[in-house]
Design an enzyme around this catalytic site. Structure first.
Site, short mmCIF file in Angstrom:
data_model
loop_
_atom_site.label_atom_id
_atom_site.label_comp_id
_atom_site.label_asym_id
_atom_site.label_seq_id
_atom_site.Cartn_x
_atom_site.Cartn_y
_atom_site.Cartn_z
N SER A 44 0.84 -1.20 0.00
CA SER A 44 0.00 0.00 0.00
C SER A 44 0.88 1.25 0.00
O SER A 44 0.40 2.35 -0.27
CB SER A 44 -0.94 0.00 1.21
OG SER A 44 -0.22 -0.28 2.39
N ASP A 82 6.07 -6.85 2.58
CA ASP A 82 5.09 -7.29 1.59
C ASP A 82 5.77 -7.52 0.24
O ASP A 82 6.47 -6.63 -0.26
CB ASP A 82 4.04 -6.18 1.44
CG ASP A 82 2.67 -6.69 1.09
OD1 ASP A 82 2.51 -7.91 0.95
OD2 ASP A 82 1.75 -5.85 1.00
N GLU A 114 0.42 -12.33 -1.54
CA GLU A 114 -1.00 -12.49 -1.86
C GLU A 114 -1.25 -13.78 -2.65
O GLU A 114 -0.43 -14.16 -3.48
CB GLU A 114 -1.48 -11.30 -2.70
CG GLU A 114 -1.47 -9.98 -1.94
CD GLU A 114 -2.03 -8.82 -2.77
OE1 GLU A 114 -2.57 -9.04 -3.87
OE2 GLU A 114 -1.92 -7.67 -2.28
N GLU A 181 -8.74 -10.22 3.73
CA GLU A 181 -9.15 -8.84 3.37
C GLU A 181 -10.44 -8.86 2.57
O GLU A 181 -10.59 -9.66 1.62
CB GLU A 181 -8.03 -8.17 2.56
CG GLU A 181 -8.42 -6.77 2.09
CD GLU A 181 -7.26 -5.94 1.53
OE1 GLU A 181 -6.11 -6.42 1.55
OE2 GLU A 181 -7.54 -4.80 1.08
O1 KIV Z 1 -0.31 -3.47 1.67
C1 KIV Z 1 -1.04 -3.43 2.65
O2 KIV Z 1 -1.17 -2.42 3.34
C2 KIV Z 1 -1.78 -4.64 3.00
C3 KIV Z 1 -2.73 -4.58 4.14
C4 KIV Z 1 -3.92 -3.79 3.82
C5 KIV Z 1 -3.06 -5.93 4.65
O3 KIV Z 1 -1.62 -5.62 2.34
#
Ligand code: KIV
Length: 287
Positions: A44, A82, A114, A181
């Site tokens: 994000s 992430d 993911e 989510e």
């Molecule tokens: O990238 C992010 O912020 C996320 C969260 C919303 C779980 O994957």
């Protein structure tokens, strides 16, 4: 005390797990000081920090830059990096290469990626290399083009069953937790009851093992019109506070009420006389 993967796993059926995104040194400091269990350096980042329209544009190098800033804060929270779009989609070898950069160079404690059983080979490669993996199911923003937008997932019996099966697969592959989510509460609850690793919800109702929000949404660090998702709760109005501070600064300098003597340095060993002499010298040099 530093949070560890086994500690997080042991919290299932004990207390609610807290997770928050952070993308740099000061946000990581704040999240850690609040004793949030997990910091997610989320992709994000693409939207809330880098100004992109979606998460698809953020690169491995950009993510790594921010993971490093977060871990420099030495947070007590577990730091999960992430995996950005296309960093874990081609081969297990490339996935391992990218994830290990987050661990070795970025000093992250684990990674998130993911997708469900489609990512089986990639997750296996990471788990075999002793990299803790957090899964992410439901509304996975990197799949927005396939989903036809940011749509709530698992709303038919078939899709809810598929989601449950994916969660069971992720657990069997060795994931230590799963983000759920944008799924109906009843689906998130059923998944949570049927796996032994923690689920962390965002737009997934109450009956999950933990909750996560995006840092900028929570502190209100975007203009109001962007904060439209139903699951967001805004706990402060930092955007407005920052704009007000900027306006006050502008006003102060225009009125010359800042800086004051208190914000300025004295002349040290310079006396009025030698300043006069110096000014004469300057004139001579410039003439
Ligand atoms: O990238 C992010 O912020 C996320 C969260 C919303 C779980 O994957």
């Amino acid at each position: 005390m530093k949070k560890t993967v086994p500690k997080i796993v042991s919290l299932k059926n004990d207390r609610v797990i807290s997770m928050m995104t952070a993308y740099d040194y000061p946000s990581a400091k704040a999240v850690s000081e609040a004793e949030i269990d997990i910091i997610l350096v989320g992709d994000s980042l693409a939207q809330v920090v880098l100004g992109h329209d979606d998460t698809l544009s953020v690169t491995m190098d950009e993510m790594l830059h921010h993971v490093k800033a977060v871990t420099r804060a030495k947070p007590v929270s577990l730091v999960v990096a992430d995996m950005p779009y296309m960093s874990f989609h081609s081969t297990p070898k490339e996935t391992l290469h990218n994830a290990s950069r987050f661990i070795q160079e970025g000093k992250a404690d684990g990674v998130k990626l993911e997708g469900g059983s489609k990512r089986k080979n990639m997750i296996e490669a990471l788990v075999n290399a002793e990299i803790p993996v957090m899964g992410h199911l439901g509304l996975t923003p990197q799949s927005k083009n396939v989903m036809g937008g940011y749509k709530i997932q698992g709303r038919t019996l078939e899709l809810a069953t598929q989601l449950l099966e994916d969660a069971i697969t992720l657990e069997s592959l060795g994931c230590f937790a799963i983000v759920l989510e944008g799924v109906p509460s009843i689906v998130a609850e059923t998944v949570t009851e049927n796996i032994s690793i923690p689920t962390i919800g965002i737009g997934a109702g109450v009956k999950v093992d933990g909750q996560v929000l995006v840092y900028h949404d929570l502190i209100g660090m975007k203009s109001k019109e962007y904060i439209d998702a139903k699951f967001v709760k805004r706990y402060s109005n930092q955007y407005e506070n920052v704009v007000d501070s900027m306006k006050s600064f502008k006003n102060d300098i225009e009125k010359q009420t800042f800086p004051t003597e208190n914000h300025s340095y004295d002349a040290g060993e310079l006396t009025e006389n030698n300043i006069k002499e110096w000014k004469k010298e300057v004139k001579k040099i410039l003439s």
